[in-house]
Design a protein around this motif. Structure first.
Motif, PDB file in Angstrom:
ATOM      1  N   ALA A 249     -35.844 -45.253 -79.244  1.00 31.23           N
ATOM      2  CA  ALA A 249     -36.752 -44.927 -78.148  1.00 31.23           C
ATOM      3  C   ALA A 249     -37.436 -46.179 -77.608  1.00 31.23           C
ATOM      4  O   ALA A 249     -37.612 -46.346 -76.404  1.00 31.23           O
ATOM      5  CB  ALA A 249     -37.787 -43.911 -78.604  1.00 31.23           C
ATOM      6  N   GLN A 250     -37.783 -47.086 -78.548  1.00 35.13           N
ATOM      7  CA  GLN A 250     -38.483 -48.292 -78.102  1.00 35.13           C
ATOM      8  C   GLN A 250     -37.578 -49.155 -77.238  1.00 35.13           C
ATOM      9  O   GLN A 250     -37.985 -49.672 -76.194  1.00 35.13           O
ATOM     10  CB  GLN A 250     -38.942 -49.088 -79.322  1.00 35.13           C
ATOM     11  CG  GLN A 250     -40.126 -49.978 -78.976  1.00 35.13           C
ATOM     12  CD  GLN A 250     -40.470 -50.901 -80.121  1.00 35.13           C
ATOM     13  OE1 GLN A 250     -40.071 -50.681 -81.268  1.00 35.13           O
ATOM     14  NE2 GLN A 250     -41.220 -51.930 -79.831  1.00 35.13           N
ATOM     15  N   LEU A 251     -36.318 -49.278 -77.666  1.00 39.00           N
ATOM     16  CA  LEU A 251     -35.350 -50.058 -76.888  1.00 39.00           C
ATOM     17  C   LEU A 251     -35.123 -49.399 -75.528  1.00 39.00           C
ATOM     18  O   LEU A 251     -35.075 -50.077 -74.494  1.00 39.00           O
ATOM     19  CB  LEU A 251     -34.030 -50.179 -77.661  1.00 39.00           C
ATOM     20  CG  LEU A 251     -32.925 -50.946 -76.939  1.00 39.00           C
ATOM     21  CD1 LEU A 251     -33.347 -52.382 -76.640  1.00 39.00           C
ATOM     22  CD2 LEU A 251     -31.637 -50.940 -77.753  1.00 39.00           C
ATOM     23  N   ALA A 252     -35.025 -48.068 -75.549  1.00 38.46           N
ATOM     24  CA  ALA A 252     -34.828 -47.340 -74.298  1.00 38.46           C
ATOM     25  C   ALA A 252     -35.981 -47.629 -73.346  1.00 38.46           C
ATOM     26  O   ALA A 252     -35.789 -47.837 -72.143  1.00 38.46           O
ATOM     27  CB  ALA A 252     -34.721 -45.844 -74.574  1.00 38.46           C
ATOM     28  N   ASP A 253     -37.182 -47.686 -73.890  1.00 35.55           N
ATOM     29  CA  ASP A 253     -38.366 -47.939 -73.080  1.00 35.55           C
ATOM     30  C   ASP A 253     -38.324 -49.359 -72.508  1.00 35.55           C
ATOM     31  O   ASP A 253     -38.553 -49.579 -71.313  1.00 35.55           O
ATOM     32  CB  ASP A 253     -39.606 -47.743 -73.953  1.00 35.55           C
ATOM     33  CG  ASP A 253     -40.859 -47.815 -73.102  1.00 35.55           C
ATOM     34  OD1 ASP A 253     -40.891 -47.106 -72.073  1.00 35.55           O
ATOM     35  OD2 ASP A 253     -41.763 -48.605 -73.444  1.00 35.55           O
ATOM     36  N   THR A 254     -37.999 -50.335 -73.380  1.00 32.01           N
ATOM     37  CA  THR A 254     -37.893 -51.727 -72.919  1.00 32.01           C
ATOM     38  C   THR A 254     -36.864 -51.838 -71.800  1.00 32.01           C
ATOM     39  O   THR A 254     -37.093 -52.492 -70.778  1.00 32.01           O
ATOM     40  CB  THR A 254     -37.436 -52.639 -74.082  1.00 32.01           C
ATOM     41  OG1 THR A 254     -38.190 -52.292 -75.233  1.00 32.01           O
ATOM     42  CG2 THR A 254     -37.612 -54.089 -73.736  1.00 32.01           C
ATOM     43  N   LEU A 255     -35.745 -51.175 -72.017  1.00 29.21           N
ATOM     44  CA  LEU A 255     -34.665 -51.222 -71.029  1.00 29.21           C
ATOM     45  C   LEU A 255     -35.113 -50.613 -69.708  1.00 29.21           C
ATOM     46  O   LEU A 255     -34.896 -51.180 -68.631  1.00 29.21           O
ATOM     47  CB  LEU A 255     -33.450 -50.472 -71.588  1.00 29.21           C
ATOM     48  CG  LEU A 255     -32.180 -50.577 -70.761  1.00 29.21           C
ATOM     49  CD1 LEU A 255     -31.481 -51.892 -71.047  1.00 29.21           C
ATOM     50  CD2 LEU A 255     -31.240 -49.416 -71.068  1.00 29.21           C
ATOM     51  N   THR A 256     -35.761 -49.458 -69.792  1.00 32.47           N
ATOM     52  CA  THR A 256     -36.165 -48.763 -68.567  1.00 32.47           C
ATOM     53  C   THR A 256     -37.169 -49.595 -67.776  1.00 32.47           C
ATOM     54  O   THR A 256     -37.046 -49.743 -66.565  1.00 32.47           O
ATOM     55  CB  THR A 256     -36.786 -47.398 -68.918  1.00 32.47           C
ATOM     56  OG1 THR A 256     -35.981 -46.788 -69.913  1.00 32.47           O
ATOM     57  CG2 THR A 256     -36.867 -46.512 -67.696  1.00 32.47           C
ATOM     58  N   THR A 257     -38.165 -50.155 -68.472  1.00 30.47           N
ATOM     59  CA  THR A 257     -39.192 -50.872 -67.714  1.00 30.47           C
ATOM     60  C   THR A 257     -38.684 -52.229 -67.239  1.00 30.47           C
ATOM     61  O   THR A 257     -39.005 -52.665 -66.133  1.00 30.47           O
ATOM     62  CB  THR A 257     -40.458 -51.101 -68.564  1.00 30.47           C
ATOM     63  OG1 THR A 257     -40.042 -51.527 -69.865  1.00 30.47           O
ATOM     64  CG2 THR A 257     -41.274 -49.836 -68.676  1.00 30.47           C
ATOM     65  N   ASN A 258     -37.881 -52.899 -68.058  1.00 26.34           N
ATOM     66  CA  ASN A 258     -37.513 -54.265 -67.697  1.00 26.34           C
ATOM     67  C   ASN A 258     -36.219 -54.367 -66.893  1.00 26.34           C
ATOM     68  O   ASN A 258     -36.084 -55.256 -66.071  1.00 26.34           O
ATOM     69  CB  ASN A 258     -37.380 -55.115 -68.949  1.00 26.34           C
ATOM     70  CG  ASN A 258     -38.724 -55.421 -69.564  1.00 26.34           C
ATOM     71  OD1 ASN A 258     -39.605 -55.949 -68.898  1.00 26.34           O
ATOM     72  ND2 ASN A 258     -38.905 -55.021 -70.806  1.00 26.34           N
ATOM     73  N   CYS A 259     -35.290 -53.489 -67.129  1.00 25.48           N
ATOM     74  CA  CYS A 259     -33.991 -53.642 -66.476  1.00 25.48           C
ATOM     75  C   CYS A 259     -33.765 -52.591 -65.396  1.00 25.48           C
ATOM     76  O   CYS A 259     -33.387 -52.905 -64.267  1.00 25.48           O
ATOM     77  CB  CYS A 259     -32.864 -53.546 -67.496  1.00 25.48           C
ATOM     78  SG  CYS A 259     -33.090 -54.630 -68.908  1.00 25.48           S
ATOM     79  N   LEU A 260     -34.041 -51.340 -65.781  1.00 23.28           N
ATOM     80  CA  LEU A 260     -33.650 -50.273 -64.857  1.00 23.28           C
ATOM     81  C   LEU A 260     -34.604 -50.146 -63.674  1.00 23.28           C
ATOM     82  O   LEU A 260     -34.398 -49.325 -62.782  1.00 23.28           O
ATOM     83  CB  LEU A 260     -33.529 -48.949 -65.620  1.00 23.28           C
ATOM     84  CG  LEU A 260     -32.484 -49.001 -66.750  1.00 23.28           C
ATOM     85  CD1 LEU A 260     -32.269 -47.615 -67.335  1.00 23.28           C
ATOM     86  CD2 LEU A 260     -31.160 -49.547 -66.240  1.00 23.28           C
ATOM     87  N   SER A 261     -35.655 -50.959 -63.650  1.00 22.72           N
ATOM     88  CA  SER A 261     -36.512 -50.983 -62.464  1.00 22.72           C
ATOM     89  C   SER A 261     -35.735 -51.546 -61.270  1.00 22.72           C
ATOM     90  O   SER A 261     -36.050 -51.242 -60.124  1.00 22.72           O
ATOM     91  CB  SER A 261     -37.753 -51.819 -62.742  1.00 22.72           C
ATOM     92  OG  SER A 261     -37.376 -53.026 -63.369  1.00 22.72           O
TER      93      SER A 261
END
Lengths: 346, 206, 615
Positions: A249-261
Motif C-alpha cells: 500500500a505504501q509503494l502504491a501511495d508513493t507511485l500514485t502521488t509521485n508518478c501517476l500525477s
C-alpha cells in the motif's frame, strides 16, 4: 613527381570512401542505405539513380581536371603564350544540353515519387491510423481507432499501411525512421502533417528526431516494432486492460502521488509518457537500451535503466520536463522493480 | 569638379544629376528603394499570412476599420505626393522659394497624416486591439507602423533639408538631396496605396 | 585650389578608425572577418572534439547547441561575408579603374555596423549564454516560451545591426560598378570577379531586407510579446521558415558567386589564358542569381508544403545545376591548352573545381524531394553544405587572398608555407566532410550533441575529427605565413604574377591612395593583357594628369555604429532610455553628416609622383 602526388591525394578521400562503402552501409534497423520497407525502398531507388548520374558527372569532371592538370602544367621558364580561346559554341551547347538531359532523367521519377509518397491514407479504413505527437523529448503515439495511447515505442502490424498524422505539443521536431521512411516535421498549432509507410518484415527499427528541439535533441530516439497481426491485436487488448497497482500500500501511495500525477498506466490518463507495458519495451526513455548483456554506457537491464532514469532524469536527458523526483533509494528501487515487471505478452 | 561652381544662379536644368556624386546618389537611392520594396513585400506577406488570426473575442478588421478616416489619411498623403512633385518642378525651374514653400506644404501634410494615424492607433487600442492581442494585431501594427515610421522619418528629413536650403541655397550638393527625398516620399505614398488596398479595403470586405 | 591642407589627415589608430579609403576598409574587413573566422573555427574544433567518440561529455548538451549555433552564424555572417567584402573592397575599384567606391563614407559605415553587430553577437557568450536555436533559429524553439535567456536576443539584434552593414555594402558596390567604371569598360568588358560581385550585390539588396523583416518580427515576439510566430495566439511557425529561407537561399549564392569570380580570375591568370566562354559565364552568373530566388522552399521539403510545392521546387532547384555546370566546364577548358602554373593561389583554385563539383552534385541529389526526406537534417546535409561553403567559398577566399595579397600589402605570401597550408587544409577538409555523407545516410541526424554507442557512427566521426584538426593546422600555417611575410620587405612589383590580365595589375603594389594617377582607357576585355600583347606595359590614360579629388576621413561611421550597438543593448534589457540614447547618437550623426558638406581634398599632380613611383 609532384603530379603523381596530386593525383593520389585527390583520389585519397574517394578511396577512403570506397573502403567505408565496402565495410557496410550501417545498421539494417537504422540506415537509409538498407531499406526495410517499400517507402524507404522507393527513396533508396531515387538515391541510387541520382548517385549513378552524379557519379558519372563527377568522373567526367575529375577525368578532365586530372588530364588538364597533368598535360598543361607549365614547364619552368616557359614564356610561351597559349592561344587565347574565346569559347566554343559546340562545346558550350554540349555541356548545357547533357546536364538538362540528365536532370530530366532524374526529374521525372522524382515528380512521380513526390506525388506517390504524398498519398493520403488518413481516411483509409484498412490502414492503421497513428497520431504522432512530439514532445521535448519523447514521442506519443495515439491509435484513435483502437483507443490506445503509448509512448516511445510504436507497435505496428506488418501487414498494413501505417498512416501517420504528426504534430507537436511544443517546438518543432521531425519524425524519422531511416530504414522505413524519410522524415516529416511536426508542426504546432493544428498544422498536421501526414505520411505513410509499411514494415513488412517483423522487427525493431530505430527512429530519430531530426529537427533541433533543445538540449536533448540528440537523445530523442524512439523505436518502431513491426509484429504480425495476431500479436498486434494482443498488444492492443493488453494496452487497454487495467493494470494493478503494487500490492504494497505504501509503494502504491508513493507511485500514485509521485508518478501517476503525470503518467498513465493502463486505463489511467496523464500528459507524460504512458507507462503501460514499459517493462517489455526495448528501452527506457527511448535511449537507455534494455539488455541483459550490456556493452555500452547506455545499456543495462530494464530495472537498472529505470533506476538510472528515475534517480536523475536530467542527467540522462538534459532539459527534459520530468525533473528530479524526491525519492529515497529504496523507493526508486521498488518503483523500478514494479515498472520493470509491467510486461505485456504479445 | 567642385560642388560650388554653380552657386551663382547658373544651376543646370537637372542640378541633381550635374555631378557624379549626385548621379551616384540618385542611382543608389533607386537601388535602396528596390530593397525597401522587398522589405515591405515581406511585411505584406506576413500580414496576409496572419490577418485572419484574430483570436476569440478580439475585434475583427471589419469591426475596427473606419474607412472615412483612412480615406482622409489617404487623401492627405496623396496630396502631399503631388506637392512634392511641385517642389521638384520648382527646383528644376530654379525657383528656390517656390520649392521651399511646396516642401513645407508636403511636410505639413505628412505631419497631418501622422496625426491621423496616431489617433487611429489610439482608438484601436481603446477597442481592445493592442499590439500583443493576436497575430493579426501584431502584423497589422508592424506593417502600418513601419510605414508610419517611414513617414515620420521623411517629415524630419525633409524638414532638415528645408533648413539646409534656407542656409546654403540650392546647389549641386543640396539638389540631389532634395531630389532623393522626393523619390522617398513617392515611394512611401505607393506603399500606402497598397496598405490602403490590402489592409483596409480587403480587411473591410473580409 | 588649396584644398589639400584644409582636411586633417590622421595617423596611426585614428587613421584606421576614420578611414574611408576602400583599400584600408578592405584590410579592416580582412582583420575583423579573419578574427571571427578563427572564433568560428575554434567552435568547429570544439564541436568535433565533442563528437570524436560516442556519449562524450567534453561539453554539455546546452553548450553544444550554443557552439553549433554560433559556429554557423559566425561563419556565415561574420566570417564569410566580411572576407568577401574584404576582397570586394580591395579589388573592385581597382578592377574597374575607379579611384574609390561610389560612397566612401557609407563604405566605412557598412564596415563598422558589421563589426559592432558581430561584437554584440559574441558578447552573448559572456552575458548568460549564446543563442542556441541553430543559425536558422526556427521558432518556437527560438521564441520566448522555449528560449528564455537572452541568447536569441543577441542573435536577433546582432544580426540586424550586422545586416544593415551588409545591405549598405551591397548598394554601394552596385552603384560603384554601374557608375564608376573607367572609360571604355563596358559591362561585357568587366572582369569576371567584378561581374560576380555585381550579381552578389544585387542578391544582397533583394535578400537582406527579408531577413530584416524576419528578425524584426522575431525581436517583436521576444521583446514585446508580439504573436508572429506564437502558435498559441494565431502565429505561424512556417512563416518564419519561409521568411528565413527567402533570405537564406539567396544568401548561399551571395556567398558562392564571389568565389566563382575569384576562381575565374585566378585560373585564367595562372593558365596564361583568356577565360573560356566569358559571355556564357556572365550569363550563367546572372541565371544562378535569378534562380537563387526561386528555390528557397527546397529547405522545407519536410515542412509539409504539399506535393505540388515540393515538385515545383525540386525541378527549379535541379535547374540551377545547368548554369553551374557551364561554369565548371568553362574553368576546365580555360585550363585546357593553357600553361598552368601551380602557385598557392592556383592550387586553391584548381582544388576548388572538383571539390565544388562534389558539393554541387549532392545539391542535385538533395533537390529530389522524396530522397530529401531521407537526407534532410541529417549529416548528409552537413556534408553537402560544407562542401559548397568550405570546399567552394573558403577555398575561393584562400585563392583570392594569396592572389591579391601583394596588391593589398605589397608583399607576396610565402609559397612554401602557402602550399603546406593548401595540402593540410584540402586533405583535412575532405577527411572531415566526405565521411559525413555516409553518416547521414546511415541515420545520424545533424545538430546532435552526442550519439549512442553501437550505432556504427564511431569510426567515421573519429575520421571527421582528425580531418577537422588538419584543417585547423592548415589555418595556422596561413597565419604563420602572414606573420612571416609581413616581416619581409615590401617589394612586390605592379604585376607580381607576371601574367596579370586586369587593371589592378597596372598600378603599384600596394595601390596608392588615389589608385590611378590617370584614369585608364579600357580597350577590351582583359584590358591589361590586351595592352601587353600589343607590346605596352602600361595602360593608355583617358585623362591628362590633374589634381585628384579625395573624400575626407570621418569618425562619424564609427560613432553611428556605436549608437546602434548601444541601442541594441538597451532594447534587449528593456532599458528604453539607453535604447533611445543609442538611436539619438546614430540619428544625430546622420544630421551632422547631412548638414556638414564634405568637400574632400585634392592631391596635386606634383604630389602624385612621389607616391606613385616605387623604390
Amino acid at each position: 613527381m609532384m603530379n603523381r602526388w596530386h593525383v593520389l591525394k585527390r583520389l585519397m578521400p574517394l578511396l577512403a570512401g570506397m573502403v567505408l562503402l565496402l565495410s557496410g552501409c550501417g545498421r539494417a534497423d537504422l540506415s537509409a542505405l538498407r531499406p526495410q520497407g517499400p517507402v524507404a525502398e522507393e527513396q533508396f531507388g531515387l538515391m541510387k539513380l541520382s548517385i549513378t548520374i552524379m557519379a558519372f558527372v563527377v568522373i567526367v569532371v575529375f577525368a578532365i581536371a586530372l588530364y588538364v592538370i597533368i598535360r598543361f602544367k607549365r614547364r619552368p621558364g616557359d614564356k610561351s603564350v597559349p592561344v587565347q580561346v574565346e569559347g566554343n559554341h559546340k562545346l558550350e551547347i554540349i555541356w548545357t544540353v547533357i546536364p538538362i538531359i540528365l536532370l530530366v532523367i532524374l526529374g521525372v521519377p522524382t515528380i512521380k515519387s513526390v506525388f506517390g509518397l504524398a498519398e493520403d491514407y488518413t481516411k483509409d479504413p484498412n490502414a492503421i491510423q497513428v497520431k504522432v505527437t512530439a514532445h521535448q523529448y519523447w514521442w506519443e503515439f495515439e491509435y484513435p481507432k483502437e483507443g490506445v495511447k503509448t509512448a516511445q515505442e510504436l507497435i505496428i502490424p506488418n501487414d498494413a499501411v501505417i498512416s501517420i498524422e504528426a504534430k507537436t505539443a511544443d517546438v518543432l521536431h521531425s519524425f524519422w525512421i531511416p530504414s522505413l521512411a524519410g522524415k516529416i516535421d511536426t508542426n504546432p498549432g493544428g498544422n498536421v502533417n501526414t505520411m505513410y509507410f509499411k514494415a513488412p518484415k517483423e522487427g525493431v527499427y530505430l527512429g530519430k528526431c531530426a529537427e533541433l528541439c533543445g538540449p536533448s535533441h540528440a537523445l530523442m530516439d524512439f523505436k518502431v516494432k513491426s509484429v504480425d497481426r495476431a500479436s498486434y491485436d494482443r498488444w492492443v487488448a493488453a494496452q487497454k486492460a487495467p493494470v494493478a497497482l503494487p500490492a504494497d500500500a505504501q509503494l502504491a501511495d508513493t507511485l500514485t502521488t509521485n508518478c501517476l500525477s503525470c503518467h498513465a498506466i493502463g486505463d489511467g490518463t496523464g500528459w507524460a509518457p504512458n507507462l503501460t507495458g514499459i517493462g517489455s519495451r526495448g528501452s527506457v526513455a527511448g535511449m537507455l537500451v534494455n539488455t541483459d548483456d550490456a556493452q555500452y554506457a547506455n545499456e543495462g537491464t530494464v530495472e537498472e535503466n529505470l533506476e538510472k532514469w528515475i534517480k536523475d532524469p536530467d542527467k540522462v536527458k538534459p532539459g527534459n520536463k520530468m525533473g528530479k523526483i524526491e525519492l529515497s533509494d529504496e523507493e526508486v528501487k521498488a518503483i523500478s522493480k514494479y515498472l520493470a515487471d509491467l510486461k505485456i505478452d504479445y | 569638379m567642385s560642388a560650388h561652381s554653380h552657386v551663382d544662379g547658373q544651376l543646370p536644368h537637372e542640378p541633381e544629376k550635374a555631378t557624379l556624386e549626385g548621379r551616384n546618389k540618385v542611382l543608389a537611392f533607386w537601388l535602396f528603394l528596390g530593397g525597401e520594396t522587398v522589405l515591405f513585400g515581406t511585411l505584406f506577406s506576413a500580414f496576409l499570412a496572419l490577418r485572419h488570426q484574430v483570436g476569440d473575442g478580439n475585434p475583427t478588421s471589419q469591426e475596427l476599420f473606419q474607412l472615412p478616416l483612412v480615406a482622409a489619411a489617404t487623401f492627405i498623403l496623396l496630396t502631399s505626393s503631388l506637392t512634392s512633385v511641385f517642389a521638384i518642378q520648382a527646383m528644376h525651374n530654379n525657383k528656390v522659394k517656390a520649392m521651399i514653400n511646396w516642401l513645407i506644404v508636403t511636410v505639413i501634410l505628412g505631419a497631418g497624416f501622422l496625426g491621423l494615424e496616431i489617433y487611429e492607433f489610439y482608438h484601436y487600442v481603446h477597442e481592445g486591439h493592442g499590439f500583443t492581442t493576436s497575430a493579426f494585431s501584431s502584423s497589422f501594427y508592424t506593417l502600418v507602423g513601419f510605414h508610419g515610421a517611414h513617414v515620420a522619418f521623411g517629415v524630419l528629413w525633409i524638414g532638415l533639408l528645408i533648413a539646409q536650403v534656407f542656409k546654403k541655397g540650392l546647389n549641386t550638393v543640396t539638389a540631389p538631396k532634395i531630389y532623393v527625398a522626393g523619390m522617398y516620399w513617392h515611394f512611401i505614398d505607393v506603399v500606402w496605396v497598397f496598405i490602403f488596398t490590402v489592409v483596409y479595403l480587403m480587411g473591410k470586405v473580409g | 585650389m588649396g584644398h589639400a591642407h584644409e582636411v586633417k589627415r590622421y595617423r596611426g589608430l585614428m587613421d584606421w578608425l576614420t578611414t574611408v579609403d576602400h583599400k584600408k576598409i578592405g584590410i579592416l574587413y580582412l582583420i575583423a572577418g579573419g578574427f571571427f573566422f578563427l572564433i568560428g573555427g575554434l567552435e568547429a574544433i570544439l564541436i568535433r572534439v565533442q563528437l570524436w567518440k560516442p556519449l562524450n561529455d567534453f561539453v554539455s548538451a546546452n553548450t553544444y547547441n550554443e557552439l553549433l549555433t554560433m559556429h554557423g552564424t559566425t561563419m556565415i555572417f561574420l566570417a564569410a561575408m566580411p572576407l568577401l567584402f574584404a576582397l570586394m573592397n580591395a579589388v573592385i575599384p581597382l578592377q574597374i579603374g575607379a579611384r574609390d567606391v561610389a560612397f566612401p563614407f557609407l563604405n566605412s559605415l557598412g564596415f563598422w555596423t558589421f563589426f559592432f553587430g558581430g561584437v554584440l553577437l559574441n558578447i552573448s557568450w559572456f552575458a548568460g549564454g549564446a543563442p542556441d536555436a541553430g543559425w536558422t533559429s526556427y521558432v518556437p524553439l527560438a521564441g520566448s516560451t522555449y528560449s528564455e535567456g537572452h541568447g536569441v536576443d543577441y542573435y536577433v539584434i546582432g544580426l540586424q545591426i550586422a545586416g544593415i552593414g551588409t545591405l549598405i555594402g551591397g548598394i554601394n558596390f552596385l552603384a560603384t560598378i554601374i557608375n564608376m567604371r573607367a572609360p571604355g569598360m563596358s559591362f561585357m568588358r568587366m572582369p569576371m570577379f567584378t561581374w560576380t560581385i555585381f550579381i552578389t550585390s544585387a542578391l544582397i539588396l533583394f535578400a537582406f531586407p527579408a531577413l530584416t523583416v524576419g528578425l524584426v518580427a522575431l525581436m517583436f515576439d521576444r521583446l514585446f510579446d508580439a504573436n508572429f510566430f506564437n502558435p498559441d495566439n494565431g502565429g505561424n511557425t512556417v512563416l518564419w521558415e519561409h521568411i528565413f529561407w527567402i533570405f537564406g537561399h539567396p544568401e548561399v549564392y551571395i556567398l558562392i558567386l564571389p568565389a566563382f569570380g575569384v576562381i575565374s580570375e585566378v585560373i585564367s591568370t595562372f593558365s596564361r589564358k583568356r577565360l573560356f566562354g566569358y559571355s556564357s559565364m556572365v550569363f550563367a552568373t546572372v541565371l544562378i542569381g535569378f534562380l537563387g530566388f526561386m528555390v528557397w522552399a527546397h529547405h522545407m521539403f519536410t515542412t509539409g508544403l504539399g506535393p505540388v510545392a515540393n515538385a515545383l521546387f525540386s525541378i527549379a532547384t535541379m535547374l540551377i545545376a545547368v548554369p553551374t555546370g557551364i561554369k565548371i566546364f568553362n574553368w576546365l577548358f580555360t585550363m585546357w591548352g593553357g600553361s598552368i602554373r601551380f602557385t598557392s593561389a592556383n592550387l586553391f583554385a584548381v582544388g576548388f573545381v572538383p571539390t565544388f563539383v562534389m558539393g554541387g552534385v549532392t545539391g542535385v541529389m538533395l533537390a529530389s524531394a522524396p530522397a530529401d526526406f531521407q537526407y534532410h537534417d541529417s549529416y548528409f546535409v552537413v556534408a553537402h553544405f560544407h562542401y559548397v561553403i568550405v570546399g567552394g567559398l573558403v577555398l575561393g577566399i584562400f585563392a583570392g587572398l594569396f592572389y591579391w595579397w601583394p596588391k593589398m600589402f605589397g608583399r607576396v605570401l610565402n609559397e612554401t608555407l602557402g602550399k603546406i597550408c593548401f595540402w593540410l587544409f584540402f586533405i583535412g577538409f575532405h577527411l572531415t566532410f566526405f565521411v559525413q555523407h555516409f553518416l547521414g545516410l546511415m541515420g545520424m541526424p545533424r545538430r546532435i550533441y552526442t550519439y549512442l554507442d553501437g550505432l556504427g557512427f564511431n569510426n567515421m566521426n573519429l575520421i571527421s575529427t582528425v580531418g577537422a584538426i588538419l584543417m585547423g593546422l592548415g589555418t595556422i600555417a596561413f597565419l604563420i605565413n602572414v606573420v612571416v611575410t609581413s616581416m619581409k620587405p615590401r617589394n612586390a612589383s605592379n604585376d607580381p604574377w607576371e601574367d596579370g590580365r586586369t587593371l589592378e595589375w597596372t598600378i603599384p603594389s600596394p595601390a596608392p591612395e588615389y589608385n590611378f594617377a590617370q584614369t585608364p582607357l579600357v580597350r577590351g576585355y582583359d584590358a591589361f593583357w590586351k595592352e601587353k600583347m600589343e607590346g605596352k606595359n602600361a595602360m593608355t590614360p583617358a585623362e591628362p594628369l590633374g589634381p585628384i579629388h579625395m573624400p575626407s576621413p570621418s569618425i562619424l561611421p564609427l560613432i553611428m555604429s556605436i549608437g546602434l550597438f548601444i541601442n541594441g543593448f538597451g532594447l534587449m534589457y528593456h532599458q528604453y532610455l539607453v535604447a533611445g540614447l543609442g538611436l539619438a547618437i546614430t540619428f544625430g550623426c546622420m544630421v551632422v553628416r547631412s548638414i556638414k558638406d564634405d568637400h574632400g581634398f585634392h592631391i596635386e599632380p606634383d604630389e602624385l609622383h612621389d607616391k606613385g613611383v616605387k623604390a
